[in-house]
Design a protein around this motif. Sequence first.
Motif, mmCIF file in Angstrom:
data_model
loop_
_atom_site.group_PDB
_atom_site.id
_atom_site.type_symbol
_atom_site.label_atom_id
_atom_site.label_comp_id
_atom_site.label_asym_id
_atom_site.label_seq_id
_atom_site.Cartn_x
_atom_site.Cartn_y
_atom_site.Cartn_z
ATOM 1 N N CYS A 1 0.851 -1.194 0.000
ATOM 2 C CA CYS A 1 0.000 0.000 0.000
ATOM 3 C C CYS A 1 0.885 1.241 0.000
ATOM 4 N N GLU B 1 -3.107 5.161 1.691
ATOM 5 C CA GLU B 1 -3.305 5.120 3.139
ATOM 6 C C GLU B 1 -3.934 6.415 3.649
ATOM 7 N N GLN C 1 -8.901 0.417 9.742
ATOM 8 C CA GLN C 1 -8.156 0.624 8.503
ATOM 9 C C GLN C 1 -7.096 -0.459 8.362
ATOM 10 N N ALA D 1 -4.063 -1.166 6.207
ATOM 11 C CA ALA D 1 -3.128 -0.524 5.279
ATOM 12 C C ALA D 1 -1.878 -1.381 5.181
#
Length: 671
Positions: A317, A322, A357, A359
């Motif tokens: 990522c 992000e 999240q 990431a």
Amino acid sequence: MRVREDVNGKCETFKKAVWRKEYLYVKTVEYLTSVKTEHLMAGSVIYQGLEENPWISKDELRGVVEKAVNLIKNSHGIDFERSGKLIQIIPQFDIAFDCISNLQDVGVIKTNKEKPLTSEQIKHNINKLKGKLAAGTSKLCQELVVILNGLTISELTWKIPLASQVISDDSLLVAQLSKKQKKKFMKPVEEMVPPTIPQGVTEECVKFVTNFMPRSIPRLQEGLTHDGNWKECGNKLNEVALKILDTLKIVSAIRATLFDNPFGEHAFITTFERQSIASSDRRGDGRTGRWPDIMLVSKESDKLYELMYIECSRIFCNKQKEDDDNVKLWRETNDGMYWVQKSRKPEKGQFGIIGVQVAGQKLCLNILIRDKVEVHRYYKLRESMIPIRYTYEPSVLAEFIKTLLVLRNILIVNMSILRSTPLRRSSRILEDSSTLPMVTMTGILTPSFHVYYSKQLNQLPHSIKIDVWRRLTSRKHPLSIEQASSIHPEVEDLLNKAVGNYIKQKERQKMKPITSDCETSLRQENEELCISKQVLEKKIEELLELQEQYKSREVAMTRSLEESGEKVTQLSDSVAFFKSIIPDTKKAIASAEKSIDLLENKCQHLEDIISAKDRKIIALVDQILKHSDATIEPKTYSSNSERKLWAKRRSESEYDLEVQKKYTFRDLAGK
């Protein structure tokens, strides 16, 4: 100072708006010149413009498109068919714009771009946040107000949570708090995360890592080629397939976290991208909302609540992805909190909307809560590594398990608070989401039908829509705002009747016959068109003449270029000649320098000889001067004074014997 900051902020906003408009103009010109002729139409041009700037107004976009079309039409090299297509774009602009806008509203054409907040809207949000904090009596609120007063509002952008009245724990606002007040700010979430992991969980992690034995890799066969056959047996391929299906995924981990939960069948996880109800409600006017990757949805009292949002990325990522997911996540949690507040009033400082999240290999657990002064706070609770590969460190796996257990624990508390909170009884206008660019209020007189009825609504004028909405919500047995805004049989029946009546009313209106005045006006228009046609033909002839003039000028320019080319050739020949004689010249200069060096050496030798002779002469003179006697009168005198001196001595010698003894006179010596 404040006035200057506001002026600077407005200037920056104006510059950005001008830049976006010019950029859209350039993109429109590029599209008009590059697209195929059969695809050149008003709808495609408007679609491209709305893709670049979804929130541009109709008039602004028309001005940009018209400017670009005029530029292309006036340029040379445009064929007749393409010119005809360009001429049709502006007359069809209004219909095409409304069509594309309606397709976006009903979700046929999706757009994920957020409408950014303007400087005025950000300023409004900050002032509203100051009002909420000023209403609080705690020192924390007072200190936050002081720090807010010192911030430069023009530096805030819509991507910063503070611009939407959300105070994040990693913001500059919290960083400037004193230690004591910062500790008070973080107090609500400190009680959400238990300090230690249960001993049994730690033991299970250690046991898992200890007992895990990686298999030895079989030796690869040699001499394999691509021949259309499998290189392994069927049992081996089946085993590999099962391992692939058993690979750890984030959805599987979340499902395992919620295993045997007390939520019941009312809570479920969306395993595919689904439109957020809270985001759609925030945008209003039947617009489509955001599509989170994963959501945890709970149904309470026939209403859906989104309690958790998850945004995922790939293993590799980049930083931009992000950051974008982080902005998207806090906006989703903010909308989710406002959606809950519309129908319920959970306990402040306890209930929160979770945002997760993923990431790369990181798992970040965040939460947004509403404090006692109704200010939204956004915290990052935990961050752990996702064990996508085998690790010898049980602590990595333990931290990952702890993060998921904290998630489960918070969800249990939030669900309990939500179910124990009764529905709101007041029908007063509630506060809209602070991420909403424009303030929109949905009341009894403002229709907000479901997107499902877009087909009927597109056929009705606004006045009939308001009348239907009023009849639904203010009759003897009215529907609630939520029922009227959802898919309901009574709503559908009433809209269908309204559409039928409106169509019948339009059919009753008959067109009036064309009168003689109309015929006269049409003839006049035809005559004017003929005149304009003649004018255009004359202009075309003038353009052809100009084209011939340009051709003659082009020929003259070509000749001058040829002459210049000949001169350049002569100059290049001269340069080549001078370059050829440069080596000989260098050799002559080198030989001359050698001759000069020889002559200089000879001169130096002669100077040395002369100097030696001069030294010898000086030595001889010195010797002569040493042997000369000053008592003997010289033959010649060097000066008159010397002559007088010897004359005086001679006269004295006549009567002085000592003088005669001391000096020798030439005339006496001869005697």
